[in-house]
Design a protein around this motif. Sequence first.
Motif, short mmCIF file in Angstrom:
data_model
loop_
_atom_site.label_atom_id
_atom_site.label_comp_id
_atom_site.label_asym_id
_atom_site.label_seq_id
_atom_site.Cartn_x
_atom_site.Cartn_y
_atom_site.Cartn_z
N PHE A 1 0.84 -1.21 0.00
CA PHE A 1 0.00 0.00 0.00
C PHE A 1 0.87 1.25 0.00
O PHE A 1 0.66 2.17 -0.80
CB PHE A 1 -0.95 0.00 1.20
CG PHE A 1 -1.67 1.31 1.37
CD1 PHE A 1 -2.76 1.61 0.56
CD2 PHE A 1 -1.25 2.25 2.29
CE1 PHE A 1 -3.42 2.83 0.68
CE2 PHE A 1 -1.90 3.47 2.42
CZ PHE A 1 -2.99 3.76 1.62
N PHE A 2 1.86 1.28 0.89
CA PHE A 2 2.70 2.48 0.99
C PHE A 2 3.60 2.63 -0.23
O PHE A 2 3.94 3.75 -0.62
CB PHE A 2 3.47 2.50 2.30
CG PHE A 2 2.60 2.90 3.46
CD1 PHE A 2 2.11 4.18 3.58
CD2 PHE A 2 2.25 1.96 4.41
CE1 PHE A 2 1.29 4.55 4.64
CE2 PHE A 2 1.43 2.31 5.48
CZ PHE A 2 0.96 3.61 5.59
N ALA A 3 4.00 1.53 -0.85
CA ALA A 3 4.77 1.61 -2.09
C ALA A 3 3.91 2.24 -3.20
O ALA A 3 4.40 3.08 -3.97
CB ALA A 3 5.27 0.24 -2.51
N ALA A 4 2.64 1.86 -3.26
CA ALA A 4 1.74 2.44 -4.25
C ALA A 4 1.54 3.93 -3.97
O ALA A 4 1.59 4.77 -4.88
CB ALA A 4 0.40 1.72 -4.23
N LEU A 5 1.34 4.27 -2.70
CA LEU A 5 1.17 5.67 -2.32
C LEU A 5 2.44 6.46 -2.64
O LEU A 5 2.38 7.60 -3.10
CB LEU A 5 0.83 5.76 -0.83
CG LEU A 5 0.47 7.13 -0.28
CD1 LEU A 5 -0.73 7.71 -1.00
CD2 LEU A 5 0.20 7.03 1.22
N THR A 6 3.58 5.84 -2.42
CA THR A 6 4.87 6.46 -2.73
C THR A 6 4.94 6.85 -4.20
O THR A 6 5.39 7.93 -4.54
CB THR A 6 6.03 5.51 -2.38
OG1 THR A 6 6.04 5.28 -0.98
CG2 THR A 6 7.37 6.07 -2.80
N ALA A 7 4.50 5.95 -5.06
CA ALA A 7 4.55 6.22 -6.50
C ALA A 7 3.71 7.44 -6.86
O ALA A 7 4.15 8.31 -7.63
CB ALA A 7 4.08 5.00 -7.27
N ILE A 8 2.53 7.52 -6.32
CA ILE A 8 1.63 8.64 -6.62
C ILE A 8 2.21 9.94 -6.09
O ILE A 8 2.29 10.95 -6.80
CB ILE A 8 0.22 8.39 -6.03
CG1 ILE A 8 -0.40 7.10 -6.59
CG2 ILE A 8 -0.69 9.60 -6.24
CD1 ILE A 8 -0.54 7.08 -8.09
N LEU A 9 2.63 9.93 -4.83
CA LEU A 9 3.19 11.14 -4.21
C LEU A 9 4.49 11.56 -4.90
O LEU A 9 4.73 12.76 -5.11
CB LEU A 9 3.43 10.91 -2.72
CG LEU A 9 2.17 10.61 -1.88
CD1 LEU A 9 2.56 10.22 -0.46
CD2 LEU A 9 1.23 11.81 -1.89
N ALA A 10 5.33 10.59 -5.27
CA ALA A 10 6.59 10.90 -5.92
C ALA A 10 6.37 11.52 -7.30
O ALA A 10 7.08 12.45 -7.68
CB ALA A 10 7.44 9.64 -6.04
N LYS A 11 5.40 11.03 -8.04
CA LYS A 11 5.11 11.57 -9.37
C LYS A 11 4.75 13.04 -9.27
O LYS A 11 5.23 13.87 -10.06
CB LYS A 11 3.99 10.78 -10.05
CG LYS A 11 3.62 11.29 -11.43
CD LYS A 11 4.76 11.17 -12.42
CE LYS A 11 4.33 11.66 -13.80
NZ LYS A 11 5.39 11.54 -14.79
N VAL A 12 3.94 13.39 -8.30
CA VAL A 12 3.57 14.80 -8.11
C VAL A 12 4.78 15.58 -7.60
O VAL A 12 5.04 16.70 -8.06
CB VAL A 12 2.37 14.92 -7.13
CG1 VAL A 12 2.05 16.38 -6.86
CG2 VAL A 12 1.15 14.19 -7.69
N GLY A 13 5.54 14.99 -6.69
CA GLY A 13 6.68 15.68 -6.10
C GLY A 13 7.83 15.91 -7.04
O GLY A 13 8.59 16.87 -6.90
#
Length: 137
Positions: free
Chosen positions: A11-23
């Motif tokens: 779950f957190f790896a998936a969230l990381t991908a989304i947040l990283a793309k924006v960041g």
Amino acid sequence: MWKYYALLSAFFAALTAILAKVGVKGIDGNAATAIRTVVVLIVAWGIVAATGDLKAIKELNRTNLLFLILSGIATGLSWIFYFKALETGDVSKVAPIDKLSVAIAIGMAFLFLNEPIEPKVILGATFITAGAIVIII
């Protein structure tokens, strides 16, 4: 209990991908990785301190230290390439290809750690590999 931790990791790896793309939008992937690394460093040491696990540092031997350092280098390189991929690629394509690491880890665990591999694990790794190939081509 390991299954719950693994699901939380996913779950957190998936969230990381989304947040990283924006960041990473508008900045260099290397700089983004450096910022992320500082945050991970603070959070990890905060957890160690909060749980009273600082005493574990004294129990490290040379082998532990060597392989943790090598693991850290591999993690850093993985993150750098991940952020570079996110700079120009879609999360929906980058993340699944990145998860090809699962199939690679299964193969390496078999080869280097002599871990047994059940047929269902081989099947899962095959599907992951096939999915990554479909996305790549």
